[in-house]
Scaffold this motif. Structure first.
Motif, PDB file in Angstrom:
ATOM      1  N   ASN B 281       0.795  -1.312  -0.155  1.00  0.00           N
ATOM      2  CA  ASN B 281      -0.031  -0.066  -0.065  1.00  0.00           C
ATOM      3  C   ASN B 281       0.778   1.265   0.034  1.00  0.00           C
ATOM      4  O   ASN B 281       0.273   2.329   0.034  1.00  0.00           O
ATOM      5  CB  ASN B 281      -1.165  -0.037   1.128  1.00  0.00           C
ATOM      6  N   GLU B 282       2.288   1.049  -0.187  1.00  0.00           N
ATOM      7  CA  GLU B 282       2.894   2.174  -0.176  1.00  0.00           C
ATOM      8  C   GLU B 282       3.164   2.657  -1.563  1.00  0.00           C
ATOM      9  O   GLU B 282       3.625   3.705  -1.849  1.00  0.00           O
ATOM     10  CB  GLU B 282       4.378   1.945   0.397  1.00  0.00           C
ATOM     11  N   LEU B 283       2.699   1.711  -2.658  1.00  0.00           N
ATOM     12  CA  LEU B 283       2.771   1.945  -3.865  1.00  0.00           C
ATOM     13  C   LEU B 283       1.724   2.423  -4.334  1.00  0.00           C
ATOM     14  O   LEU B 283       0.446   2.155  -3.925  1.00  0.00           O
ATOM     15  CB  LEU B 283       3.223   0.784  -4.665  1.00  0.00           C
ATOM     16  N   THR B 284       1.453   3.440  -5.409  1.00  0.00           N
ATOM     17  CA  THR B 284       0.481   4.067  -6.028  1.00  0.00           C
ATOM     18  C   THR B 284       0.017   2.859  -7.283  1.00  0.00           C
ATOM     19  O   THR B 284       0.920   2.150  -7.773  1.00  0.00           O
ATOM     20  CB  THR B 284       0.730   5.195  -6.654  1.00  0.00           C
ATOM     21  N   GLU B 285      -1.170   2.967  -7.673  1.00  0.00           N
ATOM     22  CA  GLU B 285      -1.903   2.115  -8.257  1.00  0.00           C
ATOM     23  C   GLU B 285      -0.985   1.986  -9.655  1.00  0.00           C
ATOM     24  O   GLU B 285      -0.828   1.009 -10.478  1.00  0.00           O
ATOM     25  CB  GLU B 285      -3.182   2.235  -8.950  1.00  0.00           C
ATOM     26  N   ASP B 286      -0.515   3.191 -10.192  1.00  0.00           N
ATOM     27  CA  ASP B 286       0.194   3.214 -11.413  1.00  0.00           C
ATOM     28  C   ASP B 286       1.801   2.678 -11.395  1.00  0.00           C
ATOM     29  O   ASP B 286       2.262   3.090 -12.330  1.00  0.00           O
ATOM     30  CB  ASP B 286      -0.200   4.706 -12.234  1.00  0.00           C
ATOM     31  N   ASP B 287       2.233   2.440 -10.341  1.00  0.00           N
ATOM     32  CA  ASP B 287       3.412   2.127 -10.237  1.00  0.00           C
ATOM     33  C   ASP B 287       3.714   0.918 -10.767  1.00  0.00           C
ATOM     34  O   ASP B 287       2.969  -0.175 -10.426  1.00  0.00           O
ATOM     35  CB  ASP B 287       3.835   2.006  -8.581  1.00  0.00           C
ATOM     36  N   THR B 288       4.598   0.822 -11.882  1.00  0.00           N
ATOM     37  CA  THR B 288       4.946  -0.560 -12.472  1.00  0.00           C
ATOM     38  C   THR B 288       5.249  -1.481 -11.442  1.00  0.00           C
ATOM     39  O   THR B 288       4.554  -2.712 -11.481  1.00  0.00           O
ATOM     40  CB  THR B 288       6.187  -0.277 -13.336  1.00  0.00           C
ATOM     41  N   LEU B 289       6.032  -1.355 -10.390  1.00  0.00           N
ATOM     42  CA  LEU B 289       6.304  -2.342  -9.655  1.00  0.00           C
ATOM     43  C   LEU B 289       4.969  -2.745  -8.756  1.00  0.00           C
ATOM     44  O   LEU B 289       4.836  -4.167  -8.847  1.00  0.00           O
ATOM     45  CB  LEU B 289       7.243  -1.614  -8.389  1.00  0.00           C
ATOM     46  N   LYS B 290       3.997  -1.989  -8.413  1.00  0.00           N
ATOM     47  CA  LYS B 290       2.796  -2.392  -7.816  1.00  0.00           C
ATOM     48  C   LYS B 290       2.114  -3.273  -8.948  1.00  0.00           C
ATOM     49  O   LYS B 290       1.792  -4.363  -8.638  1.00  0.00           O
ATOM     50  CB  LYS B 290       2.015  -1.282  -7.886  1.00  0.00           C
ATOM     51  N   GLN B 291       1.975  -2.922 -10.206  1.00  0.00           N
ATOM     52  CA  GLN B 291       1.281  -3.659 -11.283  1.00  0.00           C
ATOM     53  C   GLN B 291       1.906  -5.049 -11.196  1.00  0.00           C
ATOM     54  O   GLN B 291       1.239  -6.004 -11.256  1.00  0.00           O
ATOM     55  CB  GLN B 291       0.999  -3.103 -12.463  1.00  0.00           C
ATOM     56  N   LEU B 292       3.444  -5.091 -11.651  1.00  0.00           N
ATOM     57  CA  LEU B 292       3.903  -6.266 -11.911  1.00  0.00           C
ATOM     58  C   LEU B 292       3.479  -7.118 -10.437  1.00  0.00           C
ATOM     59  O   LEU B 292       3.262  -8.257 -10.555  1.00  0.00           O
ATOM     60  CB  LEU B 292       5.415  -6.069 -11.865  1.00  0.00           C
ATOM     61  N   ALA B 293       3.875  -6.442  -9.378  1.00  0.00           N
ATOM     62  CA  ALA B 293       3.427  -7.268  -7.965  1.00  0.00           C
ATOM     63  C   ALA B 293       1.959  -7.990  -8.031  1.00  0.00           C
ATOM     64  O   ALA B 293       2.114  -9.144  -7.924  1.00  0.00           O
ATOM     65  CB  ALA B 293       3.600  -6.238  -7.001  1.00  0.00           C
ATOM     66  N   SER B 294       1.239  -7.303  -8.211  1.00  0.00           N
ATOM     67  CA  SER B 294      -0.244  -7.841  -8.115  1.00  0.00           C
ATOM     68  C   SER B 294      -0.578  -8.818  -9.256  1.00  0.00           C
ATOM     69  O   SER B 294      -1.052  -9.945  -8.834  1.00  0.00           O
ATOM     70  CB  SER B 294      -1.109  -6.808  -8.402  1.00  0.00           C
ATOM     71  N   ALA B 295       0.210  -8.649 -10.453  1.00  0.00           N
ATOM     72  CA  ALA B 295       0.135  -9.966 -11.457  1.00  0.00           C
ATOM     73  C   ALA B 295       0.649 -11.323 -10.543  1.00  0.00           C
ATOM     74  O   ALA B 295      -0.032 -12.248 -10.584  1.00  0.00           O
ATOM     75  CB  ALA B 295       0.783  -9.524 -12.557  1.00  0.00           C
ATOM     76  N   ILE B 296       1.878 -10.979 -10.172  1.00  0.00           N
ATOM     77  CA  ILE B 296       2.529 -12.121  -9.614  1.00  0.00           C
ATOM     78  C   ILE B 296       1.693 -12.598  -8.276  1.00  0.00           C
ATOM     79  O   ILE B 296       1.491 -13.788  -8.092  1.00  0.00           O
ATOM     80  CB  ILE B 296       4.126 -11.800  -9.101  1.00  0.00           C
ATOM     81  N   ILE B 297       1.530 -11.784  -7.505  1.00  0.00           N
ATOM     82  CA  ILE B 297       0.553 -12.284  -6.291  1.00  0.00           C
ATOM     83  C   ILE B 297      -0.377 -13.216  -6.794  1.00  0.00           C
ATOM     84  O   ILE B 297      -0.776 -14.060  -6.474  1.00  0.00           O
ATOM     85  CB  ILE B 297       0.045 -11.164  -5.407  1.00  0.00           C
ATOM     86  N   SER B 298      -1.282 -12.538  -7.728  1.00  0.00           N
ATOM     87  CA  SER B 298      -2.450 -13.222  -8.048  1.00  0.00           C
ATOM     88  C   SER B 298      -2.412 -14.626  -8.731  1.00  0.00           C
ATOM     89  O   SER B 298      -2.801 -15.672  -8.722  1.00  0.00           O
ATOM     90  CB  SER B 298      -3.333 -12.345  -9.386  1.00  0.00           C
ATOM     91  N   ARG B 299      -0.969 -14.672  -9.396  1.00  0.00           N
ATOM     92  CA  ARG B 299      -0.573 -16.121 -10.076  1.00  0.00           C
ATOM     93  C   ARG B 299      -0.119 -16.957  -8.864  1.00  0.00           C
ATOM     94  O   ARG B 299      -0.915 -18.148  -9.049  1.00  0.00           O
ATOM     95  CB  ARG B 299       0.717 -15.930 -10.908  1.00  0.00           C
ATOM     96  N   TYR B 300       0.498 -16.553  -7.671  1.00  0.00           N
ATOM     97  CA  TYR B 300       0.607 -17.615  -6.719  1.00  0.00           C
ATOM     98  C   TYR B 300      -0.358 -17.769  -5.901  1.00  0.00           C
ATOM     99  O   TYR B 300      -0.475 -18.939  -5.293  1.00  0.00           O
ATOM    100  CB  TYR B 300       1.926 -17.345  -6.231  1.00  0.00           C
ATOM    101  N   GLU B 301      -1.087 -16.772  -5.672  1.00  0.00           N
ATOM    102  CA  GLU B 301      -2.421 -17.132  -4.636  1.00  0.00           C
ATOM    103  C   GLU B 301      -3.268 -18.219  -4.832  1.00  0.00           C
ATOM    104  O   GLU B 301      -3.777 -18.779  -4.098  1.00  0.00           O
ATOM    105  CB  GLU B 301      -3.248 -15.588  -4.377  1.00  0.00           C
ATOM    106  N   THR B 302      -3.491 -18.293  -6.191  1.00  0.00           N
ATOM    107  CA  THR B 302      -4.154 -19.459  -6.774  1.00  0.00           C
ATOM    108  C   THR B 302      -3.548 -20.870  -6.071  1.00  0.00           C
ATOM    109  O   THR B 302      -4.229 -21.758  -5.727  1.00  0.00           O
ATOM    110  CB  THR B 302      -4.377 -19.600  -8.185  1.00  0.00           C
ATOM    111  N   ASP B 303      -1.997 -20.924  -6.073  1.00  0.00           N
ATOM    112  CA  ASP B 303      -1.634 -21.895  -5.676  1.00  0.00           C
ATOM    113  C   ASP B 303      -1.772 -22.154  -4.193  1.00  0.00           C
ATOM    114  O   ASP B 303      -2.011 -23.202  -3.552  1.00  0.00           O
ATOM    115  CB  ASP B 303      -0.109 -22.103  -5.889  1.00  0.00           C
ATOM    116  N   GLU B 304      -1.549 -20.860  -3.449  1.00  0.00           N
ATOM    117  CA  GLU B 304      -1.955 -20.846  -1.978  1.00  0.00           C
ATOM    118  C   GLU B 304      -3.013 -21.747  -1.629  1.00  0.00           C
ATOM    119  O   GLU B 304      -3.061 -22.473  -0.496  1.00  0.00           O
ATOM    120  CB  GLU B 304      -1.908 -19.361  -1.501  1.00  0.00           C
TER     121      GLU B 304
END
Lengths: 778, 715, 482
Positions: B281-304
């Motif tokens: 939440n320290e990153l803004t929505e348009d921050d690339t890092l954030k976007q990449l992160a959320s992509a990756i998170i959603s990828r692994y959370e399904t495995d979770e």
């Protein structure tokens, strides 16, 4: 080495070879376990490969440009052979060489970052599918246009040396059967055959006299004679209309909240009339799509265009009208796609179609045809008790018309009826692509156009309006129109279309089980002037249709769905016909044809509980007298609360165009058959009638049996029913007050019968008969 | 003996040829069902040749220590056995492989090695007992055996089955919220799924351990993983971005690779300063890092999600299916969980054995719902066998709690529901040994408040739920009485039946239009008779409750039906109903919906109709049913007359009434004008009803008042 | 290995079907246990239909749908600023071109209105609740308030359809149908999905069977509407002059006739039919037991309020809802009409609240005291919010509010929801969301997740397209999950 001298040696070789031979021979036979895994000798693009590509790959490598990844598309010939963006050296497919084909490399990659489809898409290919694709590439990876977009060509019916087949249809069917090592069932016994054909053509059970005559008549024409009679019977129109009303999403209310009354029933009368008069399909279709555009149209033609006004219309005060007007136009467009093309056009409303070659632009091009009418988005709330809301354009049908031009409209009272119809405004309304389908985000303007890939629209020859559209559809070379229709009729008679997904002939639809047959029928249908009755007769005269329904365990195992038609499918009657059967067999049916919808018995409070409390349909006011005994097709359909018993028997809720009803088997259906006053009243009335006849108990039971199951009862059936009757009778004699209660059901007039207990017992027996599986199965 | 050997030898030969044949025509062959079954025996049979071959080899080498020919015979015999079993095993294996379920290179290796092995065994036969050849061959055999076995095991038990335990890493369930650190949310899952297997505490390749942050910062033998803010020169990025073929590339070629965005993310993260505490939440929505992160998170959370919570073994499909009956549902709680829940239904048909039968899943059962079943204390014994039980619902059972001590053996028991049972304070204290018990539900048990209090004192760690205690201050108003008659038109001898669902309420009613009171008004005891027309007002009373509102019901009495009815006046064209018949069709309308054939309306004209009775019954009362609806200006007739006689032409007036229309209820309702007439049995009656022409003091602009009629009754 | 496993499932499934189609194994049970078996879709197996994908937090849902959209500003979303600025114009900066319904599009002024009803904080969680919901105020510590719901539709029909089916138009399966399809029924003598209707005194908008349709799913998954009449389930009651014994005899007779034709035709559907009649018979005993409210103890009546004894009232439906989920019904859907206060809000809303407040709270308490709240998810809310400005003319005693899709509040309790929290936040005008927006798709994804279903894996393939309740969007709102 020692063993070479040994005599066993030859023996060994021999045994090994025979064993091998046995295994080899196994190639042919299908097995329950791995029938689907059987590798075809020649891999066909349309039949084996495209389904896989379409299902697993098109989402990202298909027609939809916006979703396309890596500029790679696998739905076109060019795309399949193209070279790769990042590595122009490599190609998607190198014919005859899987190893060098990127496509195969990717689907078989062990490395998850290389593997396609990506693991997290849940779309992984099975080993078998991979093998298929490999083999296809080995065999030079030949591309074909999607089968449904190639104009049908009638192949010569295959030669079969068998006296089984009675017309071309059978020849096609038999060949496929033999491929599967199946053999046709024997002919159905006369009684069951009569029941089947009678329900299929008129939707009514054969009367006992009909049964008698048919049994007596031993001439070779007996069956054909019956068929011809049935086809001339005016109830044929009603039966055929049933499924067309689903297609046309016909209803008696507007849908959406408040859900006020509409009077489109004269249009329904027309459909019945059209089928009875055997209008050729091209005319039937043209009038409904564009009757108003035919040079100086008759009132009947105008009425026919009601087809495109059967969609829902909102009465919700305060809606944004344009939002809904757009919704209606889309509904017409989608219905057009599903009803005549069996394509899911709607998928292209918000973005290019993901699987079929329909761009969003083309969608709105088609949309434009239906966007030219000046209808309102909202029908005002008509608190004034006089007029019914009808959203212009409308026609008023007066008694005058009924006397002259519209004799088939069964109009009862004096006031004219208003029916909503189509009428294009003089000025062409510009149509825009709507971004993401949102009514308030118009994109580029589009002209009239149709998805090119289906069949080119010759703008020189054809006018740019719905009439042109109709002409385009009914063009002899159109790949879909005829196929789609014959397939649907086929479905009506065999319970399963030649293309099972009768609503989707696209890439994601199922492939035809008998492609040659489908094409032959389609062409034959057009060549004989789109004659519907003729088509029906062809079907019911075929040996395929006349087979018995018995199914051996082997057939069940090899072909559970009866895809190869090696027997007659046992299909449950549609909800309308269940009502018809119950009423007809008990002698209650009022055979009047057409007219306003009726409100039969219905559990209390259904409408009241759900209605907004406004409008004339807030309360269900049940009808009385004859109106209780009309055919099911005339049941009043209030969209927001369709007749519950019909829904439970899988009828459409008429919310949108439906081309196929699923058939389920649920406890709620059992409850209906056991407790619905409609069934109970019929049982009572039939019981009383039989009691009044001066015949033995046995005779009464077996007559009831014949009326309801349309065949003579077997010895054991009669005995067990007889015993049941006696048991019930004993019970009711001991509980006389129960008798009164039991016989009280229904508004139909009570016959004076002395043996009350006997009547009650017989009524119980009859209800039981109505509840048998056979009674409601054709 | 020799003969037997020969036969064996030749069979082996046959099989060998067969194997060769299959290998050649593999892709054309479909395996018949029987043979498939045969093939599936492969995993069973394969153990024989393994054992035999090893033993034989030992014998071959141990040969010299034993004297005599018998040894040679023994060896050759063993060789036969080995070859025999080996070749069949291989044959089966091939058949099994033809099912096409396994597509890996593992299979490929296993298959060919296996074939080679069986061929070798046959060779051993062929060469007979020639030690010089035998020894090396048998050695080769053993080697082959080891590898074949290894790949085979990989197929069935999965790769690294053997080494697995060594490198086992506790799956950690990550709950990711906005305030989770980027590192934990996005990087750890990547490492876990793609690096841990080689870089963990037990198997630290290149001395690099990635399973904990400290170790990561520690780096490996080639130094630190990253240079903060300089991805380009960070070891990690270098290794990740080397060409796949390069042996330095990580992860190794044959292992799962990082995806584009994962690599991109890590390098970006390094460039942004490798801040291991930076939160999402320290990153803004348009921050690339954030976007990449959320992509990756959603990828692994399904495995979770697919992480398994319960370790015990899965119940067999058959058992579960078998245990499911109309009276009892037994479900695996999830597709990926072996744990099982069981519910019981249909009290009437409950049987003790239904509970006992659950023994078949006693290990897996974690949730048991017996509420409303006639379960007794004696059944507790059965229940205690469900060692892993967590939730036990005994609401409304016969349980009194005798023997609750036994429950102590259910070490996992977390929640216990006893609502509506007869448990006492004492037995509840027996629960003290249930170490894991968190909550007990005691609503509607006889337990007193003080009992509850010392329970919470003595066993404070348990949450004792006592449920809803009505507030004695609060007094509620009763609901109005209900009517059981289905229609407002009563059959000749039908009685009025009132009902109130709350036991112990009294209902009082009046017939004279006044509101019922609690003293005079008659109490409803049993269904009562009413006249030809009645307005019933009724009200419910009960101690401790406020009396209900008044509710009113209006009744008509179904009478003699005229044989013919003739309408002499013209009805309003907007509401013609179905003509004269409308008046006697026993079809009642709805009070506020007049566009229906049940209704016929008069405004300009009076209602004038004659009714003919062939059987001339005695008529004592005529009742007109009309709609009163001020909002739609429908009012009762101003005047009503009844004429009678036996000659329709000459009827005389027998009764006449003027009805006060004025102030009725504002809401729409159907009322009646009921006229008692001197008993008469004429053949003809005529009814005249005059609509109200204008309301006194009413708005003159109004277009007149409706007389909305749906029925006329003769009694 | 993945292929290997899939293939296994394949084979097993075919075995099962094989059996069934040979008439062995009770199909009626089968269909309820693993509904998908009979739609024969590959996806079903991939998505392990008939069982949660992972350990569920909730086993059942009770959805108290407040039909017509109750105003968040008079219930749970406390905005003192509106009272301060009462009567002043809504700043354009706040409105930001939000589209208007046909009802207010004509309006020239948009005066802000503050709640006519007083707010107060309750419970440990200190949640704000308006004075017209005194009973729900007592259970705030069991509830989670989502104040940042938002939808796309601005009119009732589409909004309602959206909330229930995940699409504004078209004939999609409703939430309950998806659950029935995904999880099957817990109690094989009852439908998995039941619908209860009640009408408030306020302005009603109507409900439609489309809202509990099975869409393209098998009609086993259709919501079964319970009626307030003599017959709780349609056609449930045996005809007069019959009784259980006679019914039993009839079924035996029927079975005999049916098996005769089974022997001749060997059609498994006949077997199924026999099974269905047996289940119907069991329903006939199971349902009346449930719907008989007269046996409830006085305390329960006090708790829900005496209305709970009047069939067809919201209170009665809440009580029935509890009994149904206690008996293992997966999804109980209530609709209470009359929340559409375009005008006369101060007159109508208190009545609406009076009809629903006590019973809603009672339901939560009742589930709790039976230990059922842990695995029963209770949802309370409407289809969209209401505007912070006045519709029609603003008198000092009365006002109205128009539809407002941009923000509204719904509450959840039990079933693995974090109790006593508030999620999301709207601006001080109660017009836009400033924190943690929750879209309808997210809401659906979350509910499915609580029931152990991955909204991306619960798929049904129809006419070539894979459908999901959440269509192509939806993110699970993790922070509200305990």
């Amino acid at each position: 080495m020692f063993f070479l001298r040994h005599r066993w040696y030859w023996m060994a070789i021999f045994i090994a070879m025979t064993a091998g031979a046995i295994l080899w021979s196994q190639r042919q036979q299908p097995f329950l376990e791995n029938a689907s895994e059987k590798m075809p000798g020649v891999v066909d693009f349309n039949f084996h490969v495209r389904p896989i590509l379409s299902d697993r790959c098109f989402k990202c490598h298909g027609p939809d440009a916006s979703q396309r990844k890596a500029e790679l598309r696998l739905d076109t010939e060019a795309g399949l052979y193209q070279s790769l963006r990042e590595n122009p050296g490599a190609h998607v497919i190198v014919q005859g060489n899987p190893k060098d084909s990127e496509l195969y490399r990717r689907i078989s990659a062990a490395d998850t970052s290389q593997l396609m489809p990506p693991p997290n898409s849940n779309l992984a290919l099975s080993v078998y599918e991979k093998r298929l694709i490999k083999k296809w590439i080995d065999q030079e990876a030949k591309f074909q246009k999607h089968w449904a977009f190639i104009s049908p060509l009638a192949a010569e019916p295959p030669e079969v040396d068998s006296d089984w087949s009675s017309n071309e249809l059978d020849q096609f069917v038999l060949v496929k059967m033999e491929e599967q090592n199946l053999e046709p069932n024997g002919k159905a016994d006369k009684e069951r055959l009569l029941k089947r054909v009678s329900f299929d053509i008129t939707g009514l059970p054969p009367s006992i006299t009909m049964q008698e005559n048919f049994l007596k008549d031993n001439s070779s024409y007996a069956y054909e004679k019956v068929v011809d009679e049935l086809l001339e019977n005016p109830h044929y129109g009603e039966k055929m209309a049933i499924y067309w009303l689903d297609v046309a999403r016909y209803a008696d209310s507007h849908g959406y909240q408040d859900d006020g009354l509409r009077t489109m029933w004269p249009w329904r009368d027309w459909v019945i009339h059209a089928f009875n008069k055997n209008y050729p399909y091209d005319k039937f279709l043209t009038w409904q799509l564009a009757g108003d555009l035919i040079p100086n149209p008759t009132k009947e033609m105008l009425l026919a265009t009601g087809f495109n006004r059967n969609h829902k219309i909102t009465e919700e005060f305060g809606v944004i009208e344009e939002e809904y007007r757009i919704e209606y136009v889309s509904d017409r467009t989608n219905t057009f796609g599903k009803a005549f093309l069996a394509l899911t056009l709607e998928c292209a409303k918000c973005h290019d179609h993901k699987y079929d070659p329909v761009s969003q632009k083309e969608y709105y091009g088609t949309f434009a045809f239906f966007n030219q009418i000046n209808d309102k988005g909202l029908i005002g709330e008509f608190q004034d008790m006089s007029a019914f809301p009808a959203d212009p354009p409308v026609i008023l049908i007066t008694n005058e018309d009924v006397k002259n031009v519209l004799a088939f409209v069964n109009k009862k009272d004096q006031d004219p009826v208003s029916v909503m119809v189509m009428k294009d405004s003089s000025a062409v309304r510009p149509t825009h692509v709507l971004i993401r389908g949102a009514y308030d985000v118009p994109g580029e303007e589009v002209g009239f156009q149709i998805p090119e890939a289906i069949y080119p629209y010759d703008t020189k020859r054809l006018p740019k309006n719905r009439l042109g559209l109709a002409k385009w559809l009914t063009d002899k070379n159109h790949p879909l129109t005829s196929r789609v229709f014959v397939n649907r009729i086929w479905q009506e008679f065999f319970g399963r279309g030649i293309v099972r997904t009768s609503g989707d002939f696209g890439m994601q639809g199922e492939l035809p089980s008998h492609p040659e047959l489908l094409d032959w029928l389609a062409v034959d249908f057009m060549n004989h002037g789109w004659g519907i009755k003729r088509l029906v007769k062809q079907i019911v005269m075929s040996s395929t249709y006349q087979q018995s329904a018995e199914v051996s365990r082997r057939k069940l195992a090899v072909d559970p769905e009866n895809k190869y038609l090696s027997r007659a499918s046992r299909v449950r009657l549609p909800s309308e016909l269940i009502k018809d059967h119950v009423l007809a067999s008990s002698g209650l049916l009022v055979e009047e044809i057409g007219g306003p919808s009726v409100k039969p018995y219905q559990p209390d409070g259904m409408w009241e509980a759900s209605a907004s409390g406004r409008g004339v349909l807030a309360n269900y006011v049940q009808d009385h007298g004859d109106k209780l005994y009309r055919r099911g097709i005339y049941n009043f359909i209030k969209r927001t609360v369709p007749p519950p018993s019909m829904l439970m028997f899988d009828a459409s809720n008429r919310d949108q165009c439906e081309v196929r009803r699923i058939s389920t088997n649920t406890p709620l259906q059992a409850l209906i058959m056991m407790n619905d006053p409609m069934v109970l009243e019929a049982s009572r009335v039939l019981a009383q009638r039989l009691m009044l006849e001066n015949i033995s108990v046995q005779a009464r039971i077996s007559k009831g049996f014949r009326l309801i199951l349309c065949r003579k009862a077997l010895e054991k059936e009669l005995n067990s029913l007889g015993a049941y009757f006696e048991d019930e009778k004993k019970y009711f004699e001991s509980e006389l007050q129960k008798v009164e209660a039991k016989l009280a059901v229904g508004e139909y007039k009570q016959e004076k019968v002395n043996d009350r207990a006997g009547t009650a017992a017989l009524m119980q027996v009859i209800t039981t008969l109505y509840n048998t599986d056979e009674a409601i199965t054709k | 003996m020799e003969r037997l050997k020969k036969i064996v030898a030749d069979t082996v030969l046959v099989v060998q040829i067969l194997i060769a044949f299959i290998l050649v025509f593999e892709s054309y062959i479909q395996v018949p069902l029987i043979l498939q079954a045969f093939g599936r025996l492969h995993p069973l049979l394969l153990h024989l040749p393994i054992g035999l071959l090893l033993i034989t080899t030992v014998l071959i080498f141990a040969h010299r220590y034993f004297k005599g020919h018998s040894m040679d015979d023994l060896i050759s015999f063993m060789l036969h056995l080995t070859a025999f079993t080996a070749s069949f095993t291989t044959l089966m294996g091939l058949l099994l492989s033809l099912e096409g379920s396994f597509g890996t290179e593992q299979l490929f290796l296993h298959k060919w090695l296996g074939v080679a092995l069986s061929f070798l065994c046959w060779m051993l036969l062929a060469v007979k007992t020639n030690a010089k050849v035998l020894r090396p061959l048998s050695i080769v055999g053993v080697v082959l055996l080891v590898f074949t076995g290894h790949f085979g095991a990989n197929l069935t038990h999965g790769e690294d089955f053997v080494l697995g335990p060594l490198q086992k890493i506790e799956p950690r369930v990550r709950i990711i919220t906005d305030s989770t650190a980027l590192f934990t949310a996005a990087i750890e899952p990547i490492l876990e799924s793609k690096c841990y297997s080689c870089h963990n505490s037990s198997k630290a390749k290149g001395n690099l351990i990635l399973t904990s942050l400290d170790d990561i910062l520690e780096g490996g033998k080639n130094g630190a993983l990253w240079k903060t803010k300089d991805a380009a020169h960070s070891l990690m990025m270098e290794r990740l971005s080397l060409p796949l073929e390069d042996k330095e590339h990580m992860p190794p070629k044959d292992k799962a690779q990082l995806t584009e965005d994962e690599i991109q993310f890590i390098s970006l993260w390094i460039d942004e300063g490798t801040d291991t505490n930076k939160k999402l939440n320290e990153l803004t929505e348009d921050d690339t890092l954030k976007q990449l992160a959320s992509a990756i998170i959603s990828r692994y959370e399904t495995d979770e999600k697919n992480k398994q919570l319960y370790a015990f073994k899965f119940p067999s499909k058959e058992t579960v299916t078998k245990l499911n009956t109309p009276h009892r549902t037994v479900f695996q709680i999830a597709g990926n969980e072996p744990a099982v829940k069981a519910d019981f239904y249909l009290r009437q048909s409950y049987q003790k054995k239904y509970l006992e039968e659950l023994g078949e899943v006693k290990e897996q059962l974690i949730f048991l719902n017996l509420s409303n079943m006639p379960v007794e204390d004696s059944d507790l014994k059965t229940i205690t066998q469900f060692k892993n039980l967590e939730v036990l619902n005994l609401n409304n059972t016969q349980i009194t709690g005798k023997g609750f001590q036994q429950l102590a053996s259910l070490s996992k028991l977390r929640s216990l529901s006893l609502s509506g049972t007869k448990v006492s304070r004492e037995v509840l204290l027996d629960l003290k040994d249930c170490k894991n018990l968190k909550e007990v539900f005691l609503w509607n048990t006889g337990i007193s408040e003080e009992a509850l209090n010392d329970l919470s004192k003595e066993l404070g760690y348990i949450y004792w739920d006592f449920g809803y205690i009505p507030d004695s201050e609060e007094v509620l108003k009763l609901n109005v009485p209900l009517l059981k008659n289905r229609t407002s038109v009563l059959n000749p001898d039908e009685k009025v039946l009132l009902k109130h669902n709350l036991p112990g309420t009294t209902m009082r009613y009046t017939l004279d239009g006044t509101d019922p009171d609690s003293i005079e008004s008659p109490v409803f005891k049993e269904p009562f008779v009413i006249g030809n027309y009645a307005l019933i007002k009724t009200k419910a009373f009960k101690d401790g409750w406020l009396t209900s509102d008044v509710v009113e019901f209006i009744f008509f009495r179904k009478g003699f039906r005229p044989d013919t009815t003739v309408l002499l006046s013209v009805a309003d064209e907007r509401f013609e109903g179905e003509g004269a018949i409308t008046l006697v069709d026993e079809n009642k309308g709805l009070p506020d919906f007049y566009r229906h054939p049940a209704w016929i309306a008069f405004r300009e004209n009076d209602l004038v109709a004659t009714f003919a009775f062939e059987r001339k019954p005695t008529i004592r009362n005529v009742t007109l049913s009309y709609a009163r609806n001020p909002s739609q200006i429908c009012l009762p007739p101003a005047e009503m007359q009844v004429w009678g006689g036996n000659d329709p032409e000459r009827l005389q007036l027998i009764a006449k009434v003027n009805t006060p229309h004025g102030n009725g209820p504002g809401t729409a309702r159907i009322e009646g004008v009921s006229m008692d007439i001197p008993p008469s049995n004429f053949g003809y009656y005529k009814l005249v009803a005059k609509p109200v022409r204008k309301i006194p003091g009413g708005n003159p602009k109004k277009r007149g008042i409706w007389l909305m009629v749906d029925e006329v009754f003769f009694n | 290995m993945k292929e290997f496993i899939e293939n296994r499932l394949h084979v097993n499934r075919r075995h099962f079907l094989g059996k069934v189609s040979l008439g062995l194994g009770s199909v009626a049970l089968g269909s309820l246990l693993i509904p998908s078996l009979f739609n024969g879709d590959e996806e079903d197996i991939a998505s392990g239909v008939g069982m949660p994908h992972f350990a569920p937090k909730a086993k059942r849902v009770i959805y108290l749908f407040q039909n017509g959209a109750p105003s968040q500003l008079e219930s749970f979303d406390y905005k003192p600023m509106l009272n301060k600025m009462h009567g002043q114009e809504l700043p354009a900066s706040v409105r930001m071109g939000q589209r208007l319904t046909g009802m207010t599009s004509g309006q020239s002024k948009f005066p802000l209105v503050g709640s006519h009803f007083k707010f107060q904080q309750y419970g440990k969680s200190g949640a704000w609740v308006s004075e017209i919901f005194p009973n729900m105020a007592k259970v705030v510590d069991d509830m989670c308030f989502i104040k940042s719901m938002h939808t796309e539709a601005i009119n009732h029909d589409p909004a309602l359809t959206f909330m229930q089916t995940g699409a504004q138009q078209g004939n999609r399966p409703s939430m309950g149908a998806w659950l029935s399809y995904g999880l099957g029924s817990e109690n094989k003598n009852l439908p998995a999905y039941c619908v209860l209707l009640s009408r408030g005194k306020g302005n009603g908008q109507g409900v439609y069977s489309k809202l509990w349709t099975n869409g393209f799913l098998d009609s086993v998954h259709q919501g079964v509407q319970f009626t307030s009449g003599e017959e709780p389930v349609l056609y449930l009651n045996d005809p007069t002059g019959s009784d259980k014994v006679r019914r039993r005899k009839m079924l035996d007779q029927l079975a005999e006739l049916n098996s005769i034709s089974y022997q001749q035709f060997g059609d498994p559907e006949i077997q199924t039919r026999i099974q269905q009649y047996e289940m119907a018979f069991r329903m006939q005993t199971a349902v009346p037991e449930l719907t008989d409210l007269s046996k409830e103890p006085d305390d329960i009546v006090k708790m829900y309020g005496p209305d709970c004894l009047v069939p067809g009232t919201y209170a009665a439906n809440c009580l029935l809802a509890r009994k149904l989920s206690e008996a293992g019904v997966r999804f109980v859907q209530l609709y209470h009409q009359g929340w559409d206060q375009h005008g006369n809000l101060t007159g109508e809303m208190p009545n609406q609240a009076k009809d629903t407040d006590r019973a809603s709270a009672a339901l939560i308490m009742d589930l709790k005291q039976r230990g059922l709240l842990d695995d029963t998810l209770v949802i309370w809310g409407g289809e969209f919010g209401r505007t912070n400005y006045c519709q029609g003319n603003l008198s000092e005693k009365n006002y109205g509010r128009d539809h407002h899709p941009r923000c509204y509040t719904i509450c959840m309790a039990g079933g693995g929801i974090k109790p006593g929290i508030t999620y999301g936040e709207t601006d001080e005008f109660g017009y836009n969301i400033v924190k943690a927006p929750v879209h309808v798709n997210d809401f659906h994804a979350t509910v499915l997740n609580l029931l152990g279903l991955d909204h991306e894996k619960l798929i049904f393939k129809h006419l070539g397209r894979r459908y999901r309740l959440t269509d192509v969007a939806g993110k699970v709102v993790k922070p509200i999950i305990a």
